[in-house]
Design a protein around this motif. Structure first.
Motif, PDB file in Angstrom:
ATOM      1  N   LYS A 152      98.523  30.573  39.460  1.00  0.00           N
ATOM      2  CA  LYS A 152      97.134  30.839  39.847  1.00  0.00           C
ATOM      3  C   LYS A 152      97.021  31.856  40.986  1.00  0.00           C
ATOM      4  O   LYS A 152      95.921  32.250  41.353  1.00  0.00           O
ATOM      5  N   LEU A 153      98.159  32.256  41.547  1.00  0.00           N
ATOM      6  CA  LEU A 153      98.160  33.323  42.562  1.00  0.00           C
ATOM      7  C   LEU A 153      98.204  34.658  41.824  1.00  0.00           C
ATOM      8  O   LEU A 153      99.250  35.095  41.357  1.00  0.00           O
ATOM      9  N   LEU A 154      97.067  35.312  41.729  1.00  0.00           N
ATOM     10  CA  LEU A 154      96.980  36.501  40.876  1.00  0.00           C
ATOM     11  C   LEU A 154      97.405  37.784  41.584  1.00  0.00           C
ATOM     12  O   LEU A 154      97.808  38.742  40.929  1.00  0.00           O
ATOM     13  N   GLY A 155      97.283  37.836  42.900  1.00  0.00           N
ATOM     14  CA  GLY A 155      97.643  39.075  43.570  1.00  0.00           C
ATOM     15  C   GLY A 155      97.683  38.928  45.078  1.00  0.00           C
ATOM     16  O   GLY A 155      97.120  37.983  45.652  1.00  0.00           O
ATOM     17  N   ILE A 156      98.366  39.879  45.719  1.00  0.00           N
ATOM     18  CA  ILE A 156      98.492  39.914  47.180  1.00  0.00           C
ATOM     19  C   ILE A 156      98.005  41.273  47.673  1.00  0.00           C
ATOM     20  O   ILE A 156      98.458  42.318  47.194  1.00  0.00           O
ATOM     21  N   GLY A 157      97.099  41.262  48.613  1.00  0.00           N
ATOM     22  CA  GLY A 157      96.644  42.492  49.264  1.00  0.00           C
ATOM     23  C   GLY A 157      97.298  42.605  50.629  1.00  0.00           C
ATOM     24  O   GLY A 157      97.265  41.650  51.411  1.00  0.00           O
ATOM     25  N   ILE A 158      97.903  43.760  50.918  1.00  0.00           N
ATOM     26  CA  ILE A 158      98.588  43.968  52.193  1.00  0.00           C
ATOM     27  C   ILE A 158      97.964  45.161  52.912  1.00  0.00           C
ATOM     28  O   ILE A 158      97.892  46.260  52.354  1.00  0.00           O
ATOM     29  N   ASN A 159      97.513  44.936  54.130  1.00  0.00           N
ATOM     30  CA  ASN A 159      96.895  45.988  54.941  1.00  0.00           C
ATOM     31  C   ASN A 159      97.901  46.567  55.928  1.00  0.00           C
ATOM     32  O   ASN A 159      98.526  45.827  56.687  1.00  0.00           O
ATOM     33  N   LEU A 160      98.025  47.884  55.918  1.00  0.00           N
ATOM     34  CA  LEU A 160      98.889  48.594  56.856  1.00  0.00           C
ATOM     35  C   LEU A 160      98.108  49.722  57.502  1.00  0.00           C
ATOM     36  O   LEU A 160      97.227  50.317  56.869  1.00  0.00           O
TER      37      LEU A 160
END
Length: 408
Positions: A152-160
């Protein structure tokens, strides 16, 4: 038995009718996230599809537990139609907001709700492989502590910070060690789709979506941190520029000085108006003999951090307040330039320095009045961020959701 929506979403070999149906399911989910619950008639009109087709798509999404039939809705006459809507806990997204000396990680559901947040996890951002490895470990540790099914974890957003091409997944300011996109490198270590975004733009999107923005369509968000970033909303849409690098506000050459900016040039706004500049200025004053709460605490000026200065200002330290006011005046000159260029409805101040509230806001407002055209600044409202440190987390989660579901 056919593939579930989750399996189709992660499949690289889906073609033909299945590919077309996946696109239509994404459109349905996009409609529900933007508009809310709807009837089959509403969906047929919006997607220009037949009743049998919408019914079939909804049946698949209900079977996958993404959509729920919420029962009959009041009607003016005839048979009452059924109302359909999202199941919030059917899918989740992770947002990772990387700061200079810590990271914030959060989990959101399908309807913008933050379910779990881990803030200020110790971390030092450096452009080396050890720092990248530490980041991956922190993300994996966060995922391991979750109780929801991994599928159910569809995606990860990473801010740099710095120059990020969100479309290709490349970072050109940090961790650019390989010809392979950074997003793919991290994805291979975690096993979940990864999307990169510039930190200021993600924070801006959080504010645009669930923060200080209500009905405004043309908004500027200032990320006042060690550096200075800018997120731009034009006619309700994030503005990226041709290559995705818009918003490098801190590198406008506003000053005549010999200070080398982190970008390698001289005279940038960041050299006189950022958290980095604030730390440098206050250290210089302390070495000249100025007094402060900081000196009474026996903090070595060389070890002084921006967080120390913000804490001192919020404890009524005169020197810290004076330096923040100077930074604010310099920032106001730059923001006046933006107001003259964009004529925005709203300017939002966020980032670490925004925690000093009126100490930074009032000198900025004064400089805006002094340097921008009055016809423009009278139409511009200046607000503080309402989300604080969580803006970046929410922005990362929502942008990841939008990219997976093609939400505009």
């Amino acid at each position: 038995m056919g593939k579930t929506f989750f399996e189709e979403l992660n499949s690289e070999n889906i073609i033909g009718v299945a590919y077309k149906n996946l696109g239509l399911k994404k459109k349905l989910l996009s409609y529900f996230t933007n508009v809310g619950n709807a009837t089959i008639a509403d969906l047929c009109k919006e997607l220009n599809l037949s009743v049998p087709k919408i019914t079939s798509l909804l049946a698949d999404l209900i079977e996958d537990e993404l959509i729920k039939d919420y029962g009959k809705v009041d009607s003016t006459g005839g048979r009452k139609p059924n109302l359909y809507g999202l199941v919030p806990e059917s899918a989740f997204f992770i947002g990772v907001d990387i700061k200079q000396n810590h990271i914030n990680i959060g989990l959101s559901d399908l309807q913008k709700n933050l379910i779990k947040v881990s803030e200020k996890l110790p971390y030092h951002l450096e452009n080396n492989k050890e720092s990248l490895e530490a980041l991956i470990i922190l993300i994996n540790d966060f995922i391991s502590a979750l109780t929801i099914p991994r599928e159910k974890l569809l995606g990860i957003g990473i801010n740099l910070s710095g120059r990020i091409n969100y479309a290709t997944g490349y970072s050109y300011s940090f961790f650019h060690f390989s010809e392979e996109p950074l997003s793919k490198i991290i994805e291979s270590r975690i096993g979940i789709r990864v999307f990169l975004e510039n930190d200021s733009r993600a924070m801006a999107y959080g504010e645009f979506s669930v923060g200080a923005v209500s009905v405004e369509k043309n908004v500027l968000f200032l990320n006042l941190d060690h550096g200075i970033g800018l997120g731009i909303l034009v006619n309700g849409q994030l503005y990226y520029g041709k290559s995705g690098y818009s918003g490098e506000f801190g590198h406008i050459p506003l000053f005549t000085n010999e200070i080398i900016c982190h970008c390698g040039k001289k005279g940038c706004l960041e050299t006189e108006a950022s958290g980095w500049a604030l730390s440098r200025m206050l250290k210089e004053r302390l070495k000249e003999g100025a007094t402060s709460i900081l000196t009474r605490k026996n903090i070595n000026p060389d070890n002084l951090t921006m967080e120390d200065i913000i804490t001192a200002a919020n404890n009524d330290d005169v020197l810290a307040i004076e330096m923040i006011a100077k930074i604010g005046d310099n920032l106001g000159r730059g923001i006046a330039l933006l107001i003259n260029l964009f004529n925005p409805e709203l300017v939002i101040l966020g980032g670490c320095l925004a925690a000093t509230e009126d100490y930074i806001k009032l000198p900025i407002k004064s400089a805006i009045n002094k340097y921008s055209l009055s016809l423009m600044n009278t139409d511009t409202v200046l607000k503080m961020s309402t989300l604080g440190e969580r803006g970046g987390i929410l922005g990362a989660c929502l942008l990841t959701r939008n990219r997976l579901f093609n939400i505009v």
